[in-house]
Scaffold this active site. Structure first.
Site, PDB file in Angstrom:
ATOM      1  N   GLU A 239       0.824  -1.226   0.000  1.00  7.21           N
ATOM      2  CA  GLU A 239       0.000   0.000   0.000  1.00  7.21           C
ATOM      3  C   GLU A 239       0.848   1.262   0.000  1.00  7.21           C
ATOM      4  O   GLU A 239       0.786   2.084   0.930  1.00  7.21           O
ATOM      5  CB  GLU A 239      -0.942   0.002   1.207  1.00  7.21           C
ATOM      6  CG  GLU A 239      -2.003  -1.060   1.120  1.00  7.21           C
ATOM      7  CD  GLU A 239      -2.872  -1.166   2.364  1.00  7.21           C
ATOM      8  OE1 GLU A 239      -2.486  -0.632   3.418  1.00  7.21           O
ATOM      9  OE2 GLU A 239      -3.931  -1.797   2.284  1.00  7.21           O
TER      10      GLU A 239
ATOM     11  N   GLU B 197      -5.397  -8.116  -0.778  1.00  6.43           N
ATOM     12  CA  GLU B 197      -6.064  -8.044   0.523  1.00  6.43           C
ATOM     13  C   GLU B 197      -7.537  -7.772   0.307  1.00  6.43           C
ATOM     14  O   GLU B 197      -7.906  -6.864  -0.447  1.00  6.43           O
ATOM     15  CB  GLU B 197      -5.493  -6.904   1.393  1.00  6.43           C
ATOM     16  CG  GLU B 197      -4.137  -7.217   1.966  1.00  6.43           C
ATOM     17  CD  GLU B 197      -3.623  -6.138   2.917  1.00  6.43           C
ATOM     18  OE1 GLU B 197      -4.448  -5.463   3.565  1.00  6.43           O
ATOM     19  OE2 GLU B 197      -2.395  -5.992   3.001  1.00  6.43           O
TER      20      GLU B 197
HETATM   21  C1  BGP Z   1      -4.245  -2.734   5.262  1.00  7.05           C
HETATM   22  C2  BGP Z   1      -2.909  -3.249   5.660  1.00  7.05           C
HETATM   23  C3  BGP Z   1      -2.909  -4.478   6.480  1.00  7.05           C
HETATM   24  C4  BGP Z   1      -4.132  -4.708   7.314  1.00  7.05           C
HETATM   25  C5  BGP Z   1      -5.423  -4.177   6.755  1.00  7.05           C
HETATM   26  C6  BGP Z   1      -6.566  -4.099   7.743  1.00  7.05           C
HETATM   27  O1  BGP Z   1      -4.162  -1.366   5.148  1.00  7.05           O
HETATM   28  O2  BGP Z   1      -2.118  -3.545   4.535  1.00  7.05           O
HETATM   29  O3  BGP Z   1      -1.684  -4.541   7.129  1.00  7.05           O
HETATM   30  O4  BGP Z   1      -3.965  -4.572   8.629  1.00  7.05           O
HETATM   31  O5  BGP Z   1      -5.269  -2.914   6.184  1.00  7.05           O
HETATM   32  O6  BGP Z   1      -6.386  -3.001   8.572  1.00  7.05           O
HETATM   33  P1  BGP Z   1      -6.601  -3.037  10.126  1.00  7.05           P
HETATM   34  O7  BGP Z   1      -5.699  -4.108  10.627  1.00  7.05           O
HETATM   35  O8  BGP Z   1      -6.211  -1.721  10.606  1.00  7.05           O
HETATM   36  O9  BGP Z   1      -8.032  -3.345  10.331  1.00  7.05           O
END
Ligand code: BGP
Length: 488
Positions: free
Chosen positions: A188, A384
């Site tokens: 990201e 993701e």
């Molecule tokens: C994305 C990241 C991840 C992950 C996900 C969910 O931005 O790449 O690392 O954590 O978001 O976010 P969160 O864990 O804050 O709910």
């Protein structure tokens, strides 16, 4: 016309080193080790707490023993990777997207020699994946920076960091080229717009060159984009058979009303997202942010050699994360970025949201996949996709998570629609296929997994693993190559 998921579709899951590994004492210190957990009653429900300053890190160092630092513990993958990979195999995973911790390979980021023990750990992880025919896909840098790189160079504010990063890339790609075919340069990369420290390792109050937030943000972004292009070239030079992708937080903005001014703001927000895709996929630096840059006094210091690297370092495939869409609201010019994470004052009345205020928008995913494919014609990997929920383990160890099944069902249906529209999607990694520490809030209780981990926000619990209902559901989806998405 395509009729559905390709036969070799890469079904699987994703994690990041700083959110799962633990094994903290066996590696160098990272910025993420100093992210303190803030309990939910001490913050707004939609508030991310992952931004750091040099001051907050110093404060954390002072309180080393009394603060709670969940990213040092992760979910104990370091000790349980064999059990976890066996669970992935049981679900039928074809791909496991994971990251390498830079500070496990180079503890300070600038060491002369890599740490052999760290290298061996990832050898063991990859071997275990390959044993079950699971393809590892590696994110080279997913938010954890060796602390020394933050301290001495302020992360990607400095050009020197590009060289340290490339040395690390060269080490791991040379070492693992026969085990890992797919590489992603940065997680990201555009999250720098939301949190400079998290994504680029630069602390706003620790700037080497004086403080101007917008300048610092884009200086980091431009250095990271350059580092990424150089890494793509380097990886292809090491082994032309390797495939390198970017990883961008795909954001879709809807104008708040039918007032044309809101569409102007929406175009600006969308362009802030496309900026990263255009540079990484086409190797051209677009014109459309120039007016914004000059209004903010942002200088882009690319040389002719840098432009050449950007041109030559374009990616082989695109990868994205998909969590939510957002709403653009006109507030005058010059335009200001709307941001990537939610702001509950701008809820979209047509969409549901999670307990953390993240909108759920499967059709937005279909729109986004179409947009990207129309623009770049490159194969797309969904790196993701997931939903954070409050799951509960029952006395008989069952975990019923119908909300997660519904979320994936609706999203996978829309991915299929996008494929029928003609988009080339070649894989999906469910985010947090196993419960892990949240990136934005450091909670364990924001659970994403098909597998439950018995641990709480304070680190209490056995860390044992339990299959949720969604585990069996996703297994069925993989076994039928996305044909059977029924709830039962
Ligand atoms: C994305 C990241 C991840 C992950 C996900 C969910 O931005 O790449 O690392 O954590 O978001 O976010 P969160 O864990 O804050 O709910």
């Amino acid at each position: 016309m395509k009729d559905g998921f390709r036969k070799d579709f890469l079904w699987g899951g994703a994690t990041a080193a700083n959110q799962i590994e633990g094994g903290f004492e066996k590696r160098g210190k990272a910025n993420t080790d100093y992210l303190q957990f803030i309990p939910s009653d001490k913050r707004r429900v939609d508030q991310a707490t992952f931004s750091q300053s040099w001051e907050s890190i110093q404060e954390s160092i002072k309180h080393e023993s009394d603060y709670n630092f969940p990213k040092r513990r992760g979910n104990d993958f370091y000790n349980r990777y064999k059990e976890d990979i066996a669970l992935m195999a049981e679900m039928g995973f074809k791909v496991y997207r994971m990251s390498i911790a830079w500070e496990r390979i180079y503890p300070t980021g600038v060491d002369n020699e890599p740490n052999e023990e760290g290298l061996k750990f990832y050898d063991a992880v990859f071997d275990e994946c390959l044993k079950y025919h699971i393809e590892p896909m590696v994110t080279i840098l997913h938010y954890d920076y060796p602390l020394f790189i933050c301290e001495k160079y302020n992360g990607f504010e400095s050009k020197e960091t590009i060289d340290f990063y490339l040395k690390y890339v060269s080490t791991i790609v040379n070492r693992y080229q026969n085990k890992v075919k797919y590489w992603l340069t940065f997680n990201e990369i555009n999250m720098t717009l939301q949190s400079i420290s998290t994504c680029s390792g630069a602390m706003p109050d620790h700037s080497r060159y004086g403080y101007n937030k917008e300048q610092l943000m884009f200086q980091c972004i431009h250095n990271m984009l350059l580092a990424s292009a150089k890494a793509v070239k380097l990886i292809h030079n090491i082994n032309p058979n390797l495939k390198v992708g970017n990883m961008i937080w795909k954001q879709l903005y809807y104008p708040k009303t039918m007032n044309p001014k809101e569409t102007l703001q929406q175009r600006f927000d969308m362009n802030l997202n496309y900026y990263f895709f255009d540079i990484m996929c086409k190797g051209v630096v677009p014109y459309y942010l120039d007016r914004y840059f000059s209004s903010q006094g942002i200088v882009r210091d690319y040389t002719n050699a840098d432009f050449k690297d950007l041109k030559e370092g374009t990616v082989d495939f695109i990868s994205i994360s998909w969590y939510m869409s957002n709403v653009s609201e006109y507030k005058g010019e010059p335009f200001k970025p709307t941001g990537l994470l939610p702001d509950m004052t701008r809820n979209n009345p047509y969409l549901k949201a999670t307990d953390w205020g993240w909108s759920v928008d499967p059709i937005g995913l279909r729109i986004s996949l179409n947009q990207i494919y129309e623009r770049y014609h490159l194969p797309i990997f969904i790196a993701e996709l997931g939903i954070g929920l409050h799951d509960k383990k029952n006395e008989d160890n069952s975990i019923h998570d119908p909300g997660r099944i519904e979320f994936f069902r609706e999203n996978i249906l829309q991915i299929k629609e996008a494929i029928l529209d003609g988009v080339d999607v070649f894989g999906l990694a469910a985010w947090g296929w196993i419960d892990l520490v949240s990136s934005s809030t450091s909670e364990m209780s924001k659970r994403y997994g098909f597998v439950y981990v018995d641990a709480d926000d304070e680190g209490n619990g056995t860390y044992d693993r339990y299959r949720k209902d969604s585990f069996y559901w996703y297994k069925k989806v993989i076994a039928t190559n996305g044909e059977d998405l029924s709830n039962s």
